[in-house]
Structures are given as C-alpha cells and as structure tokens.
Design a protein around this motif. Structure first.
Motif, mmCIF file in Angstrom:
data_model
loop_
_atom_site.group_PDB
_atom_site.id
_atom_site.type_symbol
_atom_site.label_atom_id
_atom_site.label_comp_id
_atom_site.label_asym_id
_atom_site.label_seq_id
_atom_site.Cartn_x
_atom_site.Cartn_y
_atom_site.Cartn_z
ATOM 1 N N UNK A 37 52.799 -28.045 28.419
ATOM 2 C CA UNK A 37 54.058 -27.795 27.705
ATOM 3 C C UNK A 37 54.872 -26.731 28.452
ATOM 4 N N UNK A 38 56.158 -27.019 28.690
ATOM 5 C CA UNK A 38 57.005 -26.070 29.417
ATOM 6 C C UNK A 38 57.467 -24.961 28.488
ATOM 7 N N UNK A 39 57.325 -23.725 28.968
ATOM 8 C CA UNK A 39 57.844 -22.580 28.196
ATOM 9 C C UNK A 39 59.227 -22.233 28.741
ATOM 10 N N UNK A 40 60.231 -22.501 27.910
ATOM 11 C CA UNK A 40 61.618 -22.193 28.289
ATOM 12 C C UNK A 40 62.014 -20.894 27.601
ATOM 13 N N UNK A 41 62.383 -19.915 28.391
ATOM 14 C CA UNK A 41 62.822 -18.639 27.819
ATOM 15 C C UNK A 41 64.314 -18.493 28.091
ATOM 16 N N UNK A 42 65.068 -18.240 27.031
ATOM 17 C CA UNK A 42 66.527 -18.113 27.162
ATOM 18 C C UNK A 42 66.911 -16.710 26.718
ATOM 19 N N UNK A 43 67.638 -16.003 27.559
ATOM 20 C CA UNK A 43 68.123 -14.670 27.184
ATOM 21 C C UNK A 43 69.580 -14.817 26.781
ATOM 22 N N UNK A 44 69.872 -14.552 25.500
ATOM 23 C CA UNK A 44 71.235 -14.723 24.981
ATOM 24 C C UNK A 44 71.261 -15.814 23.932
ATOM 25 N N UNK A 100 60.435 -21.645 32.791
ATOM 26 C CA UNK A 100 61.849 -21.742 33.173
ATOM 27 C C UNK A 100 62.624 -20.682 32.407
ATOM 28 N N UNK A 101 63.500 -19.989 33.127
ATOM 29 C CA UNK A 101 64.286 -18.917 32.502
ATOM 30 C C UNK A 101 65.768 -19.254 32.585
ATOM 31 N N UNK A 102 66.467 -19.102 31.466
ATOM 32 C CA UNK A 102 67.928 -19.247 31.456
ATOM 33 C C UNK A 102 68.514 -17.896 31.040
ATOM 34 N N UNK A 103 69.387 -17.366 31.874
ATOM 35 C CA UNK A 103 70.065 -16.109 31.527
ATOM 36 C C UNK A 103 71.459 -16.476 31.027
ATOM 37 N N UNK A 104 71.697 -16.222 29.742
ATOM 38 C CA UNK A 104 72.975 -16.616 29.114
ATOM 39 C C UNK A 104 73.535 -15.417 28.361
ATOM 40 N N UNK A 105 73.721 -14.339 29.124
ATOM 41 C CA UNK A 105 74.086 -13.060 28.494
ATOM 42 C C UNK A 105 75.589 -12.821 28.429
#
Ligand SMILES: Cc1cc2nc3c(=O)[nH]c(=O)nc-3n(C[C@H](O)[C@H](O)[C@H](O)COP(=O)(O)OP(=O)(O)OC[C@H]3O[C@@H](n4cnc5c(N)ncnc54)[C@H](O)[C@@H]3O)c2cc1C
Length: 242
Positions: A1-8, A106-111
């Motif tokens: 299972x993919x761990x997707x971390x989103x900041x924002x 996977x990291x998404x930076x959405x600040x």
C-alpha cells in the motif's frame, strides 16, 4: 500500500488527496495541515466579512467528516518542519512543539504562498490588534471580523486594488457593514496600476469608496487618533482598519 503524505490542506492539498484516492483507492493518504480549517473556501472570505455568508463554517467545501469518509486522514494544527528525502520522512510539530516523524512513499507539498509584505514603514510592527491586517487564512478572517466588531463604525483603508482589494471594498460598503463602515469612505490605493476604468471607479464611488490611483503607500503609524497612512505625492489618510 502506498503511503501518500500531503503537506497542506487547502485547494491544492485536498484536490491531490481526493484525486489520488479516486485513482488508487488503496492509497493511504494523510494530510498535515498547519491550521484547523481544511478545505475552506479562501475565495469566500470577503463574502463572509460582508455578512453575505454569515456563518464561517459555511465556507467549508467539505466537512472534516466528508474528507475522512473519502479516505483522507487529517492531522490538523500540525506544521511540517523538515523533510528528509533520503529517509522519506517529514518531521511535524503539534501546537505544543511536540515532534513526530511521518514516513511516506510519495510526498506532495501543497503549502500555498504567504502574503507579500511590501516595504511600508511600520508594516513589520503593526498587527491585527492595531487594526492592520493581511488577508489570507481563516485566522486572518477572524482577526478582521474582530476589528470590525470592536469598532462598529470607522474608516477602512485598503492598500491594493486587485480583485481581493476590490472584493473587500465591496464587502465593507455593502451588506451588514453598509452604513457603519461607508462614512467616511474606505479607500483603495493601488500602488502603481493603471487608472481603473471609469465605470469601476464610478461604481465604487457610488458605494462610498474613494479610489486613489498611482499612489504608493510608504508608511503606517498607530497613533492615539487611529492609524495614519502616508504615501507618495502627499497622500495622507487616517483609518481604523488597514
Ligand atoms: C481573500 C482571497 C480571495 C480569493 N479569491 C479567489 C477567487 O475568487 N478565485 C480564485 O481562483 N482564487 C481566489 N483566491 C486565491 C486562492 O484562494 C488560492 O489560489 C488558493 O487558496 C491556493 O490554494 P493552495 O492549496 O495552493 O494554498 P493555500 O490556500 O495557501 O493553502 C496552504 C495550505 O498549506 C497549509 N500549510 C502551509 N504551510 C504548512 C506547513 N509548514 N505545514 C503544514 N501545513 C502547511 C495551510 O494551513 C493551508 O492548509 C483568493 C485568495 C484570497 C486570500
């Protein structure tokens, strides 16, 4: 299972999370959000301040329960402090400063962005308590609402007449604030934009808004008689809200 971390947790972060879950329902999506207001309509802030949207909760596109039902795990009031790309970990802190390391695939930076503070003398010191505001977050919104509530009548000076400045000029001179905040007039002061089309200026004037163009604001002072705002070419106005 993919761990997707989103900041924002505003438009970009929520869209990323919902879309990821739509494309791959087994993605484990966690959003770290610095404030307590995920998926709020920032665009709707002027309409809440005008009184057209009386309940600020109505600015939420989706409730927390809606977001969780869509499979998003929310870590509200947590701020991302450090990204370790080699270890694939993000260090976050809660309001007490307690640290936690979150692992990701996977990291998404959405600040988003932070408001630009132009080089206006005094702007670095003056805050909401003195009636000087930036407008970007829900906390900024509550601060403006508090200033309006504490001073039920007064003069507002808006520096900048892009769409947010125009929306706030309209908000402060229509709806709930129409009579108390329209006399004397709020003022729009776009620093160096071309002259507004006459129809826009005329419409604003009809609402009691004075439009001052080609004027760069250079100083804001807090005095016993309110805020004194100065600018190029002898521009000088006093106001209770900037
Ligand atoms: C008053 C106003 C009116 C607007 N009206 C319109 C409009 O009518 N139409 C339009 O298209 N656009 C409008 N906009 C612009 C629109 O709101 C923004 O383009 C949009 O909000 C950007 O979304 P974003 O998710 O990229 O960033 P933001 O909305 O800025 O959100 C950033 C998110 O990141 C979080 N964050 C930041 N740093 C951290 C950190 N270190 N750790 C954890 N979380 C963090 C914040 O808490 C927030 O959840 C308006 C903006 C304002 C201020």
């Amino acid at each position: 299972m993919t761990r997707l971390l989103i900041v924002g947790g505003s438009d970009a972060g929520i869209s990323a999370g919902l879309r990821a879950r739509e494309l791959a329902p087994d993605v484990e999506a966690t959003l770290v959000v610095a404030d307590a207001y995920p998926n709020y309509s920032i665009c709707g802030i002027p309409y809440h301040l005008s009184g057209e949207v009386p309940d600020w909760h109505s600015l939420a596109h989706r409730s927390r329960a809606d977001l969780e039902a869509a499979g998003l795990e929310l870590l509200l009031c947590h701020t991302a402090r450090h990204i370790d790309p080699a270890a694939r970990k993000v260090t976050v802190t809660d309001p007490n400063g307690t640290e936690q390391a979150l692992a990701y695939d996977t990291l998404v930076v959405a600040t988003g962005a932070t408001p630009f503070r132009p080089p206006i003398t005094g702007l670095d010191r003056l805050r909401a308590a003195e009636g000087v505001h930036l407008l970007h977050t829900m906390d900024d919104t509550f601060a403006v609402a508090d200033t309006l509530a504490r001073r039920p009548a007064g003069r507002a000076l808006i520096v900048g007449a892009g769409y947010i400045g125009m929306e706030m000029a309209d908000a402060l001179t229509s709806g709930a604030w129409r009579s108390p905040w329209s006399k004397p007039c709020p003022r729009c002061s776009p620093p160096s934009t071309p002259t507004s089309p006459p129809s826009v200026e005329a419409a604003l004037a009809g609402q009691g808004v004075e439009v001052v163009t080609n004027t760069t604001v250079t100083e804001i002072r807090h005095t016993a008689h309110g805020l004194q705002v100065a600018g190029a070419n002898g521009f000088a106005r006093s106001a209770e809200l900037v």
